[in-house]
Write an enzyme that holds these catalytic residues in place. Structure first.
Site, PDB file in Angstrom:
ATOM      1  N   ILE A  38       0.843  -1.203   0.000  1.00 41.41           N
ATOM      2  CA  ILE A  38       0.000   0.000   0.000  1.00 41.41           C
ATOM      3  C   ILE A  38       0.877   1.252   0.000  1.00 41.41           C
ATOM      4  O   ILE A  38       0.926   1.988   0.971  1.00 41.41           O
ATOM      5  CB  ILE A  38      -0.923   0.050   1.223  1.00 41.41           C
ATOM      6  N   PRO A  39       1.582   1.496  -1.114  1.00 34.62           N
ATOM      7  CA  PRO A  39       2.364   2.723  -1.177  1.00 34.62           C
ATOM      8  C   PRO A  39       1.428   3.915  -1.014  1.00 34.62           C
ATOM      9  O   PRO A  39       0.293   3.863  -1.481  1.00 34.62           O
ATOM     10  CB  PRO A  39       2.974   2.695  -2.585  1.00 34.62           C
ATOM     11  N   HIS A  40       1.893   4.944  -0.308  1.00 36.51           N
ATOM     12  CA  HIS A  40       1.018   6.104  -0.158  1.00 36.51           C
ATOM     13  C   HIS A  40       1.819   7.380  -0.010  1.00 36.51           C
ATOM     14  O   HIS A  40       2.968   7.375   0.406  1.00 36.51           O
ATOM     15  CB  HIS A  40       0.050   5.939   1.007  1.00 36.51           C
ATOM     16  N   GLY A  41       1.190   8.459  -0.380  1.00 39.68           N
ATOM     17  CA  GLY A  41       1.850   9.751  -0.276  1.00 39.68           C
ATOM     18  C   GLY A  41       0.844  10.839   0.038  1.00 39.68           C
ATOM     19  O   GLY A  41      -0.305  10.780  -0.374  1.00 39.68           O
TER      20      GLY A  41
END
Lengths: 149, 471
Positions: A65-68
């Site tokens: 779950i890459p997030h920014g």
């Protein structure tokens, strides 16, 4: 809660081509950008990679779950991608990741969206939800995996 | 059944915080352990651990990659881990916690925890009280405005120190100070207030319509209340425009720099000029006529009315009307009772609020307490604007308090038949021979109103923390 508001058929890929963490991220960010939810690809990618540096968002169990959180994001949303072969995402369990949820949040997001995102994150811990997602073939499949109890 | 409390928190607070919480809750269910997991993410605290939870809790799990205050868990065994651990291996964290519970129960003496729990919890509540919604936006605007009020006000006061009319001499140092303070720092006050209210609501695109709207409020004589209105209107308008305007992808980049600022400034600007400006001008005329008509009524009534008007909107149309009316009574060249009453009434709002910040420290923010010190000088110099930050932050409690204080002062000044021969200057005019008639009683009137305002504000305002929690 309506998780549908966070997903969109135009931000989904059921056949990601990337072989590396970075190329997967590029593919997902491209989807997000083409859907008009992002003003600056490079900026957002930097924010995501910076988060990855803390520790990989590959949480194991085949999920990443890459997030920014960045001002280049226009509204909070999720971009979904499925890789059939699996990709090494430096996950906690050292296993390849198949399911990718790229979460993008603007600098100031309202709580409704953030609560929805937390709801999705919680659901991913459940095995039956993950199994449904691994077999998902359409937008409906993905969304309904989250909607069922 | 053993009871465990846990806190999860990760740097961005978007995903891992909640996954860790879910993993812990699932594992606990399987292991038949009662657990309560508080999440500290980007939405703030959810599922907060209560005093009751703390009383029952036997152990704590902190799955946190950010700094989390541990004060409230004092006396309980704590398992510290990262969110990663909680996601990949929640069961081992719970076992570890259960182990610690066992060890703890074998210890001979129990620490006195209960009272302490209450104490730290109270303290914590005060710290973490989050400001929400409109109140938060208002406070943002006010906090940016305070330095402008203080800097401008003190420079004006210094100008008066050279003699109350020194600034009228062109090119003099006093004139420069007056220009900097009144012409520029004060000029920016309402635009900054309105701009940052809108900024707080809608981010950068809100700043332009907010500041322009605030500036128009200034020019149209709508004062700081008009500015607050402009700020909120601008902020919510931009937030709404962001939602409804959908552009093709290629043009999205134009939104924050071109589309939002132009459209919102256009709407807010026209709104201020046509919707707000006209009625304000009408109010101005109506009030001046009404006041002129009242000149013959009793001194006491006129004093009360002028006092109420002076501090209702500090610098807005009502205040201006009262002040202009008072100055017109000087035109005859005679010292005027009305002028004396009006100046006194304009001095008590900052003075009363300054006194209140010393009397009831816990009811003001640290910013406000600092502004309170400056307000002493502003009040003494008849710079009523010193009260604006307080009034803007909490209008429904502060404005009535300063109105009552001003009314008391103004009425007393009229009853004592005090007179004033100059239109401004605050305490700087008092030593000037013949400027003030009945000097001692005049000072008593000012002190009386100051005390009334201070007591009323202190009584009306609730403690800072309680206000925030209640929202």
């Amino acid at each position: 809660m309506d998780v549908r508001t966070l997903f969109s058929p135009s931000r989904m890929s059921f056949d990601l081509q990337g072989q590396t963490k970075e190329s997967i991220l590029d593919e997902l960010i491209e989807l997000l950008y083409n859907d008009g939810k992002l003003t600056d690809k490079e900026r957002f990618k930097k924010a995501v990679l910076k988060r990855e540096e803390e520790f990989s968002t590959g949480i194991g169990m085949g999920i990443a779950i890459p997030h920014g959180k960045d001002s280049s994001v226009t509204e909070p949303c999720v971009t979904f991608g499925l890789s059939k072969k699996g990709v090494d995402f430096a996950s906690m369990d050292n296993q390849p990741a198949y399911l990718f949820f790229l979460i993008s949040v603007p600098e100031s997001a309202d709580n409704t969206h953030l609560d929805l995102l937390s709801f999705i994150s919680r659901k991913l811990i459940h095995e039956e939800v993950r199994n449904k997602l691994l077999n998902a073939k359409s937008y409906e499949d993905v969304v309904s995996a989250f909607e069922e109890k | 059944m053993a009871k465990i409390v846990a806190v999860t928190s990760c740097p961005t607070g978007i995903a891992h915080t909640y996954m860790a919480a879910e993993a812990l809750e699932m594992a606990a269910k399987e292991m038949r352990v009662d657990i309560k997991v508080e999440t500290q993410g980007s939405v703030g605290v959810r599922n907060e651990i209560t005093v009751e939870d703390l009383r029952q809790a036997q152990a704590v799990i902190l799955a946190c990659d950010t700094k989390v205050s541990e004060d409230r868990f004092k006396g309980l065994p704590i398992v510290r881990a990262s969110v990663k651990d909680a996601i990949s291996n929640p069961k081992s964290l719970i076992s570890e916690a259960l182990n610690m519970v066992k060890l703890e129960s074998e210890k001979p003496e129990k620490t006195e925890r209960k009272d302490y729990v209450d104490q730290v919890f109270e303290a914590k509540k005060q710290k973490s009280s989050n400001l929400t919604g409109a109140y938060k936006h208002l406070m943002t605007g006010v906090s940016y405005m305070i330095p402008f009020v203080v800097a401008g006000g003190l420079l004006i006061a210094i100008s008066f120190a050279f003699g109350i009319n020194a600034f009228k001499e062109e090119g003099s140092f006093a004139a420069a100070l007056m220009d900097i303070g009144s012409g520029n720092a004060f000029f920016l006050m309402v635009p900054i207030l309105a701009g940052f209210i809108a900024f707080s609501i809608a981010d950068r695109p809100g700043l332009v319509p907010g500041m322009v709207g605030g500036l128009l409020a200034n020019k149209l004589g709508a004062g700081f209340l008009g500015g607050i209105l402009a700020g909120f209107a601008a902020g919510y308008l931009v937030a709404w425009l962001k939602k409804v305007i959908k552009l093709p992808k290629t043009m999205e980049g134009l939104m924050p720099v071109l589309i939002l600022p132009v459209i919102s400034t256009f709407i807010i600007g026209l709104g201020m000029i046509y919707v707000v400006g006209k009625p304000v001008a009408a109010i101005n005329t109506a009030i001046s006529q009404w006041l002129t008509g009242m000149s013959d009524s009793s001194a006491l009534v006129l004093g009360i009315v002028l006092g109420l008007m002076m501090s209702f909107d500090m610098g807005g149309p009502i205040n201006k009307a009262a002040y202009t009316f008072a100055v017109s009574t000087l035109a005859t060249g005679q010292p005027s009772m009305v002028m004396a009453a009006v100046m006194a009434a304009g001095m008590t709002p900052p003075l009363g609020l300054a006194l209140a910040t010393f009397m009831a420290k816990d009811k003001f923010t640290p910013d406000e307490r600092e502004a309170g010190k400056a307000a002493i000088f502003l009040g003494m110099s008849f710079i009523t604007e010193g009260a604006i930050p307080f009034a803007a932050a909490d209008p429904f409690r502060v404005i009535p308090s300063i109105m009552v204080g001003s009314a008391v002062t103004s009425a007393l000044s009229m009853l004592f038949k005090c007179t004033l021969a100059v239109p401004h200057g605050g305490i700087f005019v008092l030593p000037i021979p013949n400027a003030v008639g009945n000097l001692l009683l005049y000072l008593i009137s000012i002190v009386a109103g100051t005390i009334v305002t201070a007591f009323m504000v202190s009584a009306l305002k609730t403690k800072k923390e309680v206000v925030a929690v209640a929202q």
